[in-house]
Write an enzyme that holds these catalytic residues in place. Structure first.
Site, PDB file in Angstrom:
ATOM      1  N   ASP A  18      53.770  43.587 -11.833  1.00  0.00           N
ATOM      2  CA  ASP A  18      53.582  44.986 -11.440  1.00  0.00           C
ATOM      3  C   ASP A  18      54.549  45.866 -12.222  1.00  0.00           C
ATOM      4  O   ASP A  18      55.584  45.392 -12.691  1.00  0.00           O
ATOM      5  CB  ASP A  18      53.934  45.178  -9.954  1.00  0.00           C
TER       6      ASP A  18
ATOM      7  N   ARG B 287      47.131  45.536 -17.360  1.00  0.00           N
ATOM      8  CA  ARG B 287      46.460  46.205 -16.240  1.00  0.00           C
ATOM      9  C   ARG B 287      46.902  47.671 -16.254  1.00  0.00           C
ATOM     10  O   ARG B 287      48.073  47.975 -16.050  1.00  0.00           O
ATOM     11  CB  ARG B 287      46.865  45.565 -14.912  1.00  0.00           C
TER      12      ARG B 287
HETATM   13  C1  FAD Z   1      44.760  46.574  -8.856  1.00  0.00           C
HETATM   14  C2  FAD Z   1      45.790  47.665  -8.775  1.00  0.00           C
HETATM   15  C3  FAD Z   1      47.108  47.373  -9.084  1.00  0.00           C
HETATM   16  C4  FAD Z   1      48.065  48.382  -9.032  1.00  0.00           C
HETATM   17  N1  FAD Z   1      49.349  48.115  -9.444  1.00  0.00           N
HETATM   18  C5  FAD Z   1      50.231  49.124  -9.556  1.00  0.00           C
HETATM   19  C6  FAD Z   1      51.532  48.918 -10.138  1.00  0.00           C
HETATM   20  O1  FAD Z   1      51.897  47.796 -10.499  1.00  0.00           O
HETATM   21  N2  FAD Z   1      52.348  49.996 -10.248  1.00  0.00           N
HETATM   22  C7  FAD Z   1      51.991  51.259  -9.848  1.00  0.00           C
HETATM   23  O2  FAD Z   1      52.768  52.205 -10.030  1.00  0.00           O
HETATM   24  N3  FAD Z   1      50.787  51.462  -9.267  1.00  0.00           N
HETATM   25  C8  FAD Z   1      49.903  50.451  -9.116  1.00  0.00           C
HETATM   26  N4  FAD Z   1      48.682  50.692  -8.553  1.00  0.00           N
HETATM   27  C9  FAD Z   1      48.400  51.995  -7.888  1.00  0.00           C
HETATM   28  C10 FAD Z   1      47.944  53.052  -8.886  1.00  0.00           C
HETATM   29  O3  FAD Z   1      49.017  53.453  -9.704  1.00  0.00           O
HETATM   30  C11 FAD Z   1      47.373  54.302  -8.176  1.00  0.00           C
HETATM   31  O4  FAD Z   1      48.382  54.878  -7.384  1.00  0.00           O
HETATM   32  C12 FAD Z   1      46.185  54.051  -7.286  1.00  0.00           C
HETATM   33  O5  FAD Z   1      45.312  53.107  -7.864  1.00  0.00           O
HETATM   34  C13 FAD Z   1      45.393  55.361  -7.047  1.00  0.00           C
HETATM   35  O6  FAD Z   1      44.920  55.861  -8.266  1.00  0.00           O
HETATM   36  P1  FAD Z   1      43.373  55.773  -8.755  1.00  0.00           P
HETATM   37  O7  FAD Z   1      43.378  55.260 -10.151  1.00  0.00           O
HETATM   38  O8  FAD Z   1      42.577  55.003  -7.798  1.00  0.00           O
HETATM   39  O9  FAD Z   1      42.901  57.259  -8.906  1.00  0.00           O
HETATM   40  P2  FAD Z   1      42.925  58.521  -7.946  1.00  0.00           P
HETATM   41  O10 FAD Z   1      42.472  59.645  -8.801  1.00  0.00           O
HETATM   42  O11 FAD Z   1      44.245  58.629  -7.254  1.00  0.00           O
HETATM   43  O12 FAD Z   1      41.831  58.162  -6.868  1.00  0.00           O
HETATM   44  C14 FAD Z   1      40.456  58.126  -7.170  1.00  0.00           C
HETATM   45  C15 FAD Z   1      39.692  57.975  -5.870  1.00  0.00           C
HETATM   46  O13 FAD Z   1      39.958  56.694  -5.304  1.00  0.00           O
HETATM   47  C16 FAD Z   1      40.093  56.760  -3.901  1.00  0.00           C
HETATM   48  N5  FAD Z   1      41.475  56.374  -3.539  1.00  0.00           N
HETATM   49  C17 FAD Z   1      42.533  56.197  -4.377  1.00  0.00           C
HETATM   50  N6  FAD Z   1      43.616  55.803  -3.689  1.00  0.00           N
HETATM   51  C18 FAD Z   1      43.254  55.752  -2.398  1.00  0.00           C
HETATM   52  C19 FAD Z   1      43.908  55.401  -1.182  1.00  0.00           C
HETATM   53  N7  FAD Z   1      45.196  55.030  -1.170  1.00  0.00           N
HETATM   54  N8  FAD Z   1      43.220  55.457  -0.017  1.00  0.00           N
HETATM   55  C20 FAD Z   1      41.903  55.803   0.001  1.00  0.00           C
HETATM   56  N9  FAD Z   1      41.217  56.138  -1.120  1.00  0.00           N
HETATM   57  C21 FAD Z   1      41.868  56.105  -2.294  1.00  0.00           C
HETATM   58  C22 FAD Z   1      39.808  58.186  -3.518  1.00  0.00           C
HETATM   59  O14 FAD Z   1      38.442  58.269  -3.223  1.00  0.00           O
HETATM   60  C23 FAD Z   1      40.132  58.953  -4.778  1.00  0.00           C
HETATM   61  O15 FAD Z   1      39.439  60.155  -4.887  1.00  0.00           O
HETATM   62  C24 FAD Z   1      47.702  49.703  -8.610  1.00  0.00           C
HETATM   63  C25 FAD Z   1      46.389  49.978  -8.293  1.00  0.00           C
HETATM   64  C26 FAD Z   1      45.407  48.989  -8.375  1.00  0.00           C
HETATM   65  C27 FAD Z   1      43.991  49.333  -8.049  1.00  0.00           C
END
Ligand code: FAD
Length: 307
Positions: free
Chosen positions: A132, A182
């Site tokens: 991560d 990732r």
């Molecule tokens: C597999 C995976 C691994 C990850 N690993 C890391 C890491 O190592 N370090 C790090 O900093 N971050 C990590 N993250 C979190 C990432 O940085 C984002 O904060 C998170 O994925 C939300 O961003 P998004 O790309 O979904 O886009 P966004 O634009 O934030 O969301 C797009 C849409 O997805 C849905 N959505 C997003 N988040 C949520 C939620 N919490 N609850 C409900 N609906 C939601 C909503 O419908 C939103 O409109 C990871 C995420 C994933 C999926």
């Protein structure tokens, strides 16, 4: 950054709040939306269900910033056991770890040795160990460790955050290793000097980095994973991959357990390689606050569990 996001991210760092809230039944009820349970057995059972539906998984035990070598050693041993269980059950399951959970703050050499041991065991189980990316205080140390370990352990993958201004440069350097990357948007509270304050700039950065990764994936120069629930972005990535002729399985989508489940099912049904990241463990407070911060509307869901 919106005020509510800022408040939730500040709350994620409060030990006092964590102590006061983790036992509250309403919060524990709401939490179930994002994790099947606190125990490894809950995560393995959920992973088995996804596997039966043709969907792979990634497991992670919640926890970060351990303060002793003994705690870090226990985390390493726990993950070695998880890899054994994954292999024994023949699950299509990767592992994802945080370096501060493996003692990065306490003993960097021991942390690196732990990653090496886990990566070797992951290779033996024919699976991938993901690192991560935590907040920006750890970016350099995380990249350094990855660059050192990855040449000996091709089964090691790294998370990069599109909201960091530096990530384009970091990616170019890492591409020499033909890495598994990732790509995520980024989940921590960061200042404008290091991260884009406006969401639309983060989204644009994500699009550009994704395009660069796909270019490389077209000639096996990278193994990209797109960790996002942004369906517009996912649509664009799929179109881009098809236009560039990236072979099936040349990239994957990883989404979090409980988020956009209908879209997860649709992506799998359309033949995309999809994995669901399942978290488990009792140290969920900071992680849960970050999930709420990603979509402050989730707070209403928590409040509904009060009644
Ligand atoms: C597999 C995976 C691994 C990850 N690993 C890391 C890491 O190592 N370090 C790090 O900093 N971050 C990590 N993250 C979190 C990432 O940085 C984002 O904060 C998170 O994925 C939300 O961003 P998004 O790309 O979904 O886009 P966004 O634009 O934030 O969301 C797009 C849409 O997805 C849905 N959505 C997003 N988040 C949520 C939620 N919490 N609850 C409900 N609906 C939601 C909503 O419908 C939103 O409109 C990871 C995420 C994933 C999926």
């Amino acid at each position: 950054m919106s005020i509510s996001r800022d408040l939730l991210l500040r709350a994620s760092r409060s030990e006092l709040l964590a102590r006061q809230l983790v036992r509250r039944a309403f919060l524990r009820r709401a939490l179930r939306r994002f994790m099947p349970g606190e125990h490894l057995s809950d995560a393995l059972e959920a992973a088995t269900g996804f596997a039966a539906a043709g969907v792979g998984t990634v497991l992670t035990q919640l926890g970060e910033n351990v303060t002793s070598v003994a705690e870090a050693g226990a985390v390493r041993d726990h993950y070695l056991d998880v890899l054994q269980q994954v292999e024994r059950r023949r699950l299509p399951t990767h592992l994802s770890v945080k370096l501060t959970h493996l003692g990065l703050d306490v003993d960097r050499d021991a942390c690196e040795q732990a990653v090496r041991a886990l990566a070797a065991r992951a290779a033996g189980a024919r699976t991938t160990l993901w690192i991560d990316m935590e907040d920006s205080r750890y970016t350099d140390a995380t990249l350094d460790l990855f660059r050192r370990v990855r040449p000996d352990h091709p089964s090691l993958g790294l998370c990069l955050q599109a909201y960091l201004r530096r990530t384009g440069g970091d990616l170019e350097q890492l591409l020499r290793l033909a890495p598994a990357i990732r790509l995520v948007k980024g989940a921590y509270a960061e200042g404008p000097a290091v991260a884009f304050p406006r969401k639309r700039d983060t989204d644009a950065s994500y699009r550009a980095l994704a395009a660069r990764l796909l270019e490389e994936a077209a000639h096996a120069g990278a193994r990209p994973v797109f960790g996002t629930h942004d369906m517009r972005l996912i649509r664009r990535i799929r179109e881009n991959a098809a236009a560039l002729g990236v072979p099936p399985g040349g990239y994957e989508f990883h989404l979090l357990y409980g988020i956009r489940e209908a879209d997860q099912r649709a992506l799998a049904a359309q033949g995309e390689t999809l994995r669901v990241l399942i978290s488990y463990g009792s140290a969920w407070f900071a992680w849960y606050m970050r999930r709420l911060a990603e979509r402050p509307a989730n707070v209403w869901f928590v409040l509904k569990n009060l009644v």
